[in-house]
Design an enzyme around this catalytic site. Structure first.
Site, short mmCIF file in Angstrom:
data_model
loop_
_atom_site.label_atom_id
_atom_site.label_comp_id
_atom_site.label_asym_id
_atom_site.label_seq_id
_atom_site.Cartn_x
_atom_site.Cartn_y
_atom_site.Cartn_z
N ASP A 6 -5.63 30.55 9.89
CA ASP A 6 -5.03 31.21 8.74
C ASP A 6 -5.73 32.54 8.55
O ASP A 6 -6.88 32.60 8.12
CB ASP A 6 -5.19 30.34 7.49
CG ASP A 6 -4.74 31.07 6.22
OD1 ASP A 6 -3.80 31.88 6.31
OD2 ASP A 6 -5.34 30.83 5.15
N ASP A 109 1.88 33.15 4.82
CA ASP A 109 1.00 32.28 4.03
C ASP A 109 1.76 31.59 2.91
O ASP A 109 1.49 30.42 2.58
CB ASP A 109 -0.17 33.09 3.48
CG ASP A 109 0.26 34.31 2.66
OD1 ASP A 109 1.33 34.89 2.97
OD2 ASP A 109 -0.47 34.70 1.74
#
Length: 257
Positions: A6, A109
């Site tokens: 991420d 995200d």
């Protein structure tokens, strides 16, 4: 094993998923000039230090910084002999619908958090992510992403205050003892902390009013635990929400093969 990455504007998180749990998670600053070789040296050193023997077979990436994706793809190809899934690319399928204005690019995200939120908590959610920006993502009853809100992040606001006002120092965010500060640092901390408590509460109340249905509020992100202490702002805190979403998206794509 799956390497889930991420990549945010400030930090990049690497986690190894063994099919049942995350066996390791590491965080580094986001830097688009970091090469695939540097990533591997950093990652392999940490794995060796913690005694982790992981045979990485798959990789998935969510990145809000497009320039880092190339080197992460090279990392996957050169050192793990795999082709990574990149959230937001056409070949990365999502188990949810995205119902926004035509042509709108939704941050990966936010999509990953939506997938995770629906998987863990069901629909009718507001997901508040305290990152570089503070984002509010609205999840419909069927798990679809239907829009949200973007506000400046907490640390971004503090840094802007420090840079724009010569007399104001740089301070770290913390919950103040009271609302009225008796020195400059306490005044700034109170303004940021209680200001964001008010911002979160007002935006969530308005979303609930606009949706006209009960909605649960889930918090995530680096500063979420600080605001979790504030009375009844959130129904639940999920530290690993984004990483869980990445595993769910990977699993969904694996089933399509």
């Amino acid at each position: 094993m799956l390497l889930a990455i991420d990549c945010g504007n400030t930090n990049t998180v690497f986690s190894i998923w063994d099919g049942e749990r995350f066996i390791a998670t590491w965080r580094t600053s986001t830097e688009h000039r970091r090469t695939a070789d540097q990533y591997y040296v950093w990652l392999s050193t940490l794995m060796e230090f913690q005694g982790i023997e992981a045979d990485i077979t798959d990789m998935i990436v969510s990145s809000t910084v497009p320039r880092v994706v190339f080197n992460l793809r090279v990392l996957a190809d050169r050192y793990f002999n795999t082709r990574p899934l990149v959230v937001g690319r056409p070949d990365c399928l999502l188990p949810i619908d995205v119902r926004v204005d035509a042509g709108t690019q939704v941050g990966p995200d936010r999509l990953v958090n939506t997938v995770a939120g629906y998987s863990l908590c069901g629909g009718d959610l507001i997901i508040v992510d305290f990152g570089t920006a503070t984002t509010f993502d609205v999840v419909d009853h069927d798990g679809a992403y239907v829009g949200g809100v973007i506000a400046p992040g907490v640390n971004l606001s503090l840094e802007a205050l420090h840079q724009a006002a010569a007399a104001l120092p740089h301070v770290d965010i913390s919950r103040p003892q009271g609302v009225v500060g008796t020195n400059t640092v306490a005044c700034m901390q109170s303004g940021i902390f209680w200001g964001y408590v008010g911002l979160v509460r007002e935006i969530c109340d308005r979303i609930k009013g606009e949706r006209d249905r009960p909605m649960r509020v889930i918090s995530t992100g680096g500063l979420a635990p600080l605001f979790q202490q504030s009375a009844d702002l959130f129904d639940e805190f999920r530290e690993d929400l984004t990483m869980h979403g990445l595993t769910e998206i990977h699993k969904y794509n694996s089933l399509q093969d």
